[in-house]
Design an enzyme around this catalytic site. Structure first.
Site, short mmCIF file in Angstrom:
data_model
loop_
_atom_site.label_atom_id
_atom_site.label_comp_id
_atom_site.label_asym_id
_atom_site.label_seq_id
_atom_site.Cartn_x
_atom_site.Cartn_y
_atom_site.Cartn_z
N LYS A 116 -9.08 -7.88 6.55
CA LYS A 116 -8.25 -6.88 5.55
C LYS A 116 -9.31 -5.88 5.15
CE LYS A 116 -4.65 -6.44 1.97
NZ LYS A 116 -4.15 -7.20 1.09
N SER A 118 0.98 -11.03 -1.07
CA SER A 118 0.40 -9.96 -0.05
C SER A 118 -0.19 -10.69 1.22
CB SER A 118 -0.77 -8.92 -0.34
OG SER A 118 0.00 -8.17 -1.44
N SER A 159 0.68 -6.39 1.18
CA SER A 159 -0.13 -5.33 1.54
C SER A 159 -0.99 -5.63 2.84
CB SER A 159 -1.13 -4.90 0.35
OG SER A 159 -1.85 -6.26 -0.06
#
Length: 491
Positions: A79, A178, A154
């Site tokens: 990420k 997330s 996210s």
């Protein structure tokens, strides 16, 4: 052999047995990404040149029988809010679009010690603020199961990449769900470890008392294997806990007879989609068939968790994001007439609407006259919730429930109704507010073939219990074959 369908453990065994070279694995993944990720949009940056060089070096070590490392030759995606030395780390924001870190996050150092290959950085909601990966400054990410649907957020890029067969595992970050929510939406496995289990050093902070890095994989064993690698204390993170390292594969196949599981009535009540409830009830039957006992309990403070979370998280975000001032690093506005003007223009240009919204809310909450009324009360609710959950877990081994209130919704469906999107976090937030570990595992499909996730929560540092229950559940109920069909459609 379809390399992208192999799990981390399967890839590792084939590389160790010299059935396949690391460079063949990496090339196969890049071919797949380049052929299909234009549709999905999971990666922001590909590390192809360096990755192929590293893979060829690993080929030479393989030929010499020097295949050291628990992840030798395994591709990984990260990420884009986890810093990687000399590789762009943008947090999917204009504010950091040219930011090249000068160091690796602790989790990256731990991974690199085991010889995987970083194939790229993955899309996300800007500064991890969002639940659909629609707030990214750079691109939209789509759900591989249905490209009209969001992948969640996210860590949407990380979950979508694993589901699409672009990476056998990814790392995400989880502040209010997330990792788990996108894992549920994309039909994969996502773990938020106990707060302090994994160092946050090198994770660009959103809300420091809530953030935690966790793995996203196709199956439970792979997830446990990755957490084995990334766990541990860091000298640079005072919140990382010493002396708590564990082997999460140890006892993962243990019989569940006698296991006591709690199902809060608040997790299956008003606001939960009927198909989600049905999938959870089927999961209850599966656990019972495995010898576990499932009983209904109550967590009455659940109805307040969304309010408490957004007050606390936004307050911490407003403080953490104050460092982006246009002076030290990141975006800097041009033609500013004063220092104050530089701050204003830089932040107005560099941050997206969702980030600005949360900074404004956090600043208001922390301001004189409102601090006691909002922030302190939210922290008190946090303590009450932790006491409530601990009380349940003093009598039960695990708490289960749906990961999300519904399956993945359509792109654009909730962009104009932020409160509705915020309320969707009600089931994942408790694990962050209490610091407890929680995992999402697929437990079914909706009528329109979108995945449904089951969440399993345990007491602090009891990830082994979660992995054991999830692994035995996965043996009875999984979406592996359906996931392979989805991946074939992306060819």
């Amino acid at each position: 052999m379809n390399i992208h369908e192999l799990t981390v453990e399967e890839l590792y065994d084939k590389i160790q047995d010299k059935e396949i070279k690391p460079s063949e694995v990496i090339r196969a993944y890049y071919e797949r990404i380049e052929a299909s990720d234009e549709t999905i949009g999971s990666f922001l940056f590909l590390n192809k040149e360096d990755a192929l060089k590293q893979a060829e070096h690993l080929d030479a070590l393989q030929a010499e029988d020097k295949m050291d490392g628990a992840l030798f030759g395994i591709p990984m995606g990260i990420k884009d809010n986890i810093v990687t030395k000399d590789i762009l780390t943008t947090c999917a924001s204009r504010m950091l679009e040219d930011f090249n870190p000068v160091y690796d996050a602790t989790v990256i150092e731990k991974l690199n010690n085991e010889s995987p290959v970083l194939i790229g950085k993955q899309n996300m909601d800007e500064f991890a603020m969002g639940g659909s990966t629609e707030t990214s400054y750079f691109k939209l990410t789509r759900n591989p199961w249905d490209t009209d649907a969001v992948p969640g957020g996210s860590s949407g890029g990380s979950a979508a990449a694993v589901a699409a067969g672009f990476a056998p595992f990814s790392l995400g970050s989880d502040t209010g769900g997330s990792v788990r929510q996108p894992a549920a939406f994309c039909g994969v496995v996502g773990m938020k470890p106990t707060y302090g289990r994994v160092s946050r050093y090198g994770l660009v902070a959103f809300a420091s008392s809530l953030d935690q890095i966790g793995p996203i994989t196709r199956n439970v064993r792979d997830n446990a294997k990755i957490l084995n690698v990334i766990q541990g204390q860091s000298d640079y993170d005072s919140t990382s806990m010493p002396g708590i390292d564990a082997d999460f594969l140890d006892g993962i196949d243990k019989d569940l007879t006698g296991l006591k599981i709690a199902l809060p009535k608040e997790y299956t009540g008003e606001g939960i989609d009927d198909e989600v409830n049905e999938a959870v009830q089927n999961a209850v039957k599966t656990f019972e068939s495995l010898g576990a006992t499932v009983e209904t309990v109550s967590l009455p403070h659940t109805k307040y968790v969304v309010s408490a979370y957004y007050l606390i998280a936004s307050s911490e975000a407003s403080a953490n994001l104050a460092r982006f001032d246009g002076i030290r690093y990141g975006h800097s506005a041009k033609d500013a007439e004063s220092l104050e003007d530089l701050y204003k223009k830089t932040r107005a240009e560099g941050f997206g609407d969702e980030v600005k919204r949360r900074i404004m809310l956090g600043t208001f909450v922390l301001s004189a006259g409102h601090y006691d009324a909002y922030y302190i009360r939210a922290q008190k609710l946090r303590s009450l919730l932790e006491s409530e959950v601990k009380s349940v877990l003093s009598e039960y081994d695990l708490i289960i429930g749906p990961t999300t209130t519904s399956p993945a919704y359509n792109i654009g469906e909730k962009t104009d109704d932020k409160l509705k999107m915020y309320k969707d976090d009600i089931l994942t937030i408790p694990a962050n507010l209490t610091g407890m570990p929680a995992l999402s595992i697929p437990c079914g499909l909706s009528s329109n073939k979108r995945p449904i996730g089951l969440q399993i929560l345990a007491s602090h540092f009891e990830e082994n219990k979660i992995y054991n229950a999830a692994y035995k559940f996965e043996e009875k109920c999984n979406l592996h074959e359906e996931l392979k069909e989805i991946q074939k459609e992306l060819r």
